[in-house]
Write an enzyme that holds these catalytic residues in place. Structure first.
Site, PDB file in Angstrom:
ATOM      1  N   HIS A   1      51.063   4.259 -19.986  1.00  0.00           N
ATOM      2  CA  HIS A   1      51.501   5.101 -21.104  1.00  0.00           C
ATOM      3  C   HIS A   1      50.665   6.365 -21.235  1.00  0.00           C
ATOM      4  O   HIS A   1      50.762   7.059 -22.228  1.00  0.00           O
ATOM      5  CB  HIS A   1      51.491   4.301 -22.402  1.00  0.00           C
ATOM      6  CG  HIS A   1      52.547   3.249 -22.404  1.00  0.00           C
ATOM      7  ND1 HIS A   1      53.864   3.554 -22.171  1.00  0.00           N
ATOM      8  CD2 HIS A   1      52.504   1.915 -22.544  1.00  0.00           C
ATOM      9  CE1 HIS A   1      54.577   2.445 -22.181  1.00  0.00           C
ATOM     10  NE2 HIS A   1      53.769   1.420 -22.397  1.00  0.00           N
TER      11      HIS A   1
ATOM     12  N   HIS B   1      53.565  -4.690 -15.699  1.00  0.00           N
ATOM     13  CA  HIS B   1      54.250  -5.606 -16.633  1.00  0.00           C
ATOM     14  C   HIS B   1      55.223  -6.565 -15.954  1.00  0.00           C
ATOM     15  O   HIS B   1      55.615  -7.553 -16.540  1.00  0.00           O
ATOM     16  CB  HIS B   1      55.142  -4.807 -17.597  1.00  0.00           C
ATOM     17  CG  HIS B   1      54.434  -3.989 -18.581  1.00  0.00           C
ATOM     18  ND1 HIS B   1      53.271  -4.387 -19.167  1.00  0.00           N
ATOM     19  CD2 HIS B   1      54.748  -2.790 -19.124  1.00  0.00           C
ATOM     20  CE1 HIS B   1      52.901  -3.446 -20.031  1.00  0.00           C
ATOM     21  NE2 HIS B   1      53.764  -2.472 -20.003  1.00  0.00           N
TER      22      HIS B   1
ATOM     23  N   HIS C   1      58.992  -6.446 -25.857  1.00  0.00           N
ATOM     24  CA  HIS C   1      58.041  -5.906 -24.881  1.00  0.00           C
ATOM     25  C   HIS C   1      58.579  -6.133 -23.466  1.00  0.00           C
ATOM     26  O   HIS C   1      59.064  -7.227 -23.152  1.00  0.00           O
ATOM     27  CB  HIS C   1      56.685  -6.599 -25.053  1.00  0.00           C
ATOM     28  CG  HIS C   1      55.590  -5.906 -24.308  1.00  0.00           C
ATOM     29  ND1 HIS C   1      55.456  -6.010 -22.937  1.00  0.00           N
ATOM     30  CD2 HIS C   1      54.607  -5.086 -24.731  1.00  0.00           C
ATOM     31  CE1 HIS C   1      54.419  -5.276 -22.560  1.00  0.00           C
ATOM     32  NE2 HIS C   1      53.891  -4.708 -23.633  1.00  0.00           N
TER      33      HIS C   1
ATOM     34  N   GLU D   1      57.195  -6.773 -20.724  1.00  0.00           N
ATOM     35  CA  GLU D   1      56.635  -7.929 -20.003  1.00  0.00           C
ATOM     36  C   GLU D   1      57.379  -9.205 -20.389  1.00  0.00           C
ATOM     37  O   GLU D   1      57.705 -10.029 -19.522  1.00  0.00           O
ATOM     38  CB  GLU D   1      55.142  -8.092 -20.334  1.00  0.00           C
ATOM     39  CG  GLU D   1      54.528  -9.275 -19.598  1.00  0.00           C
ATOM     40  CD  GLU D   1      53.160  -9.689 -20.135  1.00  0.00           C
ATOM     41  OE1 GLU D   1      52.349  -8.809 -20.464  1.00  0.00           O
ATOM     42  OE2 GLU D   1      52.923 -10.904 -20.216  1.00  0.00           O
TER      43      GLU D   1
ATOM     44  N   CYS E   1      45.701 -12.904 -20.989  1.00  0.00           N
ATOM     45  CA  CYS E   1      44.726 -12.281 -20.091  1.00  0.00           C
ATOM     46  C   CYS E   1      43.505 -11.876 -20.919  1.00  0.00           C
ATOM     47  O   CYS E   1      43.652 -11.322 -22.015  1.00  0.00           O
ATOM     48  CB  CYS E   1      45.365 -11.060 -19.453  1.00  0.00           C
ATOM     49  SG  CYS E   1      44.179 -10.014 -18.640  1.00  0.00           S
TER      50      CYS E   1
ATOM     51  N   SER F   1      49.393   4.479 -27.994  1.00  0.00           N
ATOM     52  CA  SER F   1      48.896   3.256 -27.373  1.00  0.00           C
ATOM     53  C   SER F   1      48.390   2.298 -28.453  1.00  0.00           C
ATOM     54  O   SER F   1      47.431   2.591 -29.162  1.00  0.00           O
ATOM     55  CB  SER F   1      47.762   3.639 -26.401  1.00  0.00           C
ATOM     56  OG  SER F   1      46.871   2.576 -26.256  1.00  0.00           O
TER      57      SER F   1
ATOM     58  N   ASN G   1      46.948  -0.579 -28.121  1.00  0.00           N
ATOM     59  CA  ASN G   1      45.638  -1.188 -27.874  1.00  0.00           C
ATOM     60  C   ASN G   1      44.511  -0.194 -28.172  1.00  0.00           C
ATOM     61  O   ASN G   1      43.423  -0.587 -28.585  1.00  0.00           O
ATOM     62  CB  ASN G   1      45.563  -1.819 -26.483  1.00  0.00           C
ATOM     63  CG  ASN G   1      45.368  -0.817 -25.387  1.00  0.00           C
ATOM     64  OD1 ASN G   1      44.254  -0.419 -25.107  1.00  0.00           O
ATOM     65  ND2 ASN G   1      46.459  -0.377 -24.762  1.00  0.00           N
TER      66      ASN G   1
HETATM   67 FE1  F3S Z   1      47.138  -7.690 -15.830  1.00  0.00          FE
HETATM   68 FE2  F3S Z   1      45.666  -8.369 -17.850  1.00  0.00          FE
HETATM   69 FE3  F3S Z   1      46.029  -5.868 -17.315  1.00  0.00          FE
HETATM   70  S1  F3S Z   1      47.588  -9.262 -17.269  1.00  0.00           S
HETATM   71  S2  F3S Z   1      48.024  -5.766 -16.410  1.00  0.00           S
HETATM   72  S3  F3S Z   1      44.971  -7.353 -16.024  1.00  0.00           S
HETATM   73  S4  F3S Z   1      45.930  -6.743 -19.342  1.00  0.00           S
END
Ligand code: F3S
Length: 282
Positions: free
Chosen positions: A40, A75, A125, A127, A193, A221, A223
Site C-alpha cells: 500500500h 496476501h 480483506h 487475504e 503471524c 495504512s 497498521n
Molecule cells: Fe507474511 Fe506475516 Fe507479512 S503472514 S505477509 S510475514 S505479516
C-alpha cells in the site's frame, strides 16, 4: 541527534519477498502485472508504475489479459485466479507469503476431508477472500466474539478454525473459547503471524524510552495508524509522516534521543532517509 530505529520496522518478510519478486521481473519479456497493489505504499507503487508494472484490480480485468506475467502478492488469492492464469496461457509468479500459503493448504486439506472451515478475520480483506477461495466446503468468517456466539453451525459438523495472519491475538483467543464451549468436534490452528505483534511491541518499548518518536507509513495504512496510537500513548512528541517531505519537527531543546518505526508497507530506503536527516540536522 541520537536516533534509534526499530529493527522490526517497515516491510515484513512476506511483503519484502513479494516486492523483490516484482523488481526481479522488470526488464524481462512481456507485460508485467500485479494482481492488486503489491504494497500500500504510494512511492513503491509509483516507482513500479514508472517501470512499466501494471496493476490488475479484479477478475474481470484479469480475464481481459492475453499476454504477460501475473504476480500474485503476499496476501495470496483464491484458487480460481491460478486457474484463470493457466487457462489464459499467462505466466504466474507466485509471491504469496509462505505463512499465508500454509493456511491455503490447511483449509484445502481439511475442507477436502469434509470439515467446515471457520476463519477468524475480516471478511472484506483480500487475504481472507483468498483463503475462502481454497475451501471446498462453504466457509464462514467471524470477526467478533458476538459473531462467534451467534453463528449457526450444526453440532455434529467437524469444524476447523484458522485465523487471518494479521488478526488480533486476544480477539482470536476469545473466539476460540466461544467455539470450544459451543462445539466439541473442532480443531484449531493458530495461523496468526507474529510480525505485526513483534513490530508493535518493539515500537512501544522504543517510544517509552525516547524523547520523540517518528512513525513512518502510508496515510491509509491501518497498521501504521495502530503504531502511531501505541507510540503516542508512550511518548507525547510522536509524529506520523509518509515520507521525509512531511517531517516538520518542532522539538524542545531538551530532546536528545529520537526513535523511528515504520508500518509494514514502508520500504527501507524511506526509513533510512528519515534516519539520516534527523541524525544530521538536529
Ligand atoms: Fe507474511 Fe506475516 Fe507479512 S503472514 S505477509 S510475514 S505479516
Amino acid at each position: 541527534m541520537e536516533v534509534i530505529v526499530a529493527k522490526k520496522s517497515g516491510f515484513c518478510f512476506g511483503v519484502e519477498r513479494a516486492v523483490n519478486k516484482v523488481y526481479e521481473q522488470i526488464g524481462k519479456k512481456g507485460n508485467i502485472y500485479t494482481y492488486g497493489q503489491i504494497t500500500h505504499n504510494e512511492q513503491v507503487v509509483r516507482d513500479l508504475a514508472e517501470k512499466g508494472v501494471k496493476v490488475i484490480e479484479d477478475r474481470d480485468a484479469l480475464s481481459r489479459v492475453t499476454e504477460g506475467t501475473i504476480i500474485i502478492r503476499a496476501h495470496g488469492v483464491e484458487r480460481i485466479i491460478y486457474e484463470m492464469i493457466e487457462r489464459q496461457g499467462l505466466e504466474c509468479v507466485d509471491a504469496t507469503c509462505p505463512f499465508v500459503k500454509r493456511i491455503h493448504r490447511i483449509v484445502q486439506r481439511e475442507s477436502g476431508a469434509g470439515c467446515r472451515i471457520v476463519i477468524a478475520g475480516n471478511p472484506r480483506h483480500p487475504e481472507v477472500e483468498g483463503i475462502m477461495g481454497w475451501c471446498s466446503t462453504e466457509p464462514i468468517v467471524v470477526e467478533t466474539a458476538e459473531e462467534a456466539e451467534t453463528c449457526a453451525l450444526f453440532q455434529e459438523e467437524k469444524i476447523c478454525l484458522v485465523s487471518q495472519t494479521t488478526f488480533n491475538y486476544n480477539k482470536f483467543e476469545d473466539i476460540v473459547e466461544i467455539f470450544r464451549g459451543r462445539y466439541y468436534n473442532i480443531s484449531i490452528v493458530n495461523t496468526i503471524c507474529s510480525a505485526t505483534e513483534e513490530r508493535q511491541a518493539e515500537a512501544r518499548e522504543i517510544a517509552a524510552s525516547v524523547d520523540a518518536m517518528i512513525v513512518i507509513g502510508g496515510k491509509h495504512s491501518s497498521n501504521t495508524r495502530k503504531l502511531y496510537e501505541i507510540c503516542s500513548g508512550e511518548c507525547p512528541y510522536t509524529y506520523y509522516i509518509q515520507t521525509l517531505d512531511d517531517l516538520h519537527l518542532e522539538l524542545p531543546k531538551s530532546v536528545r534521543l529520537v526513535g523511528i518505526t515504520a508500518g509494514a508497507s514502508t520500504p527501507s530506503n524511506i526509513i533510512e532517509e528519515v534516519q539520516n536527516y534527523v541524525r544530521i540536522n538536529f
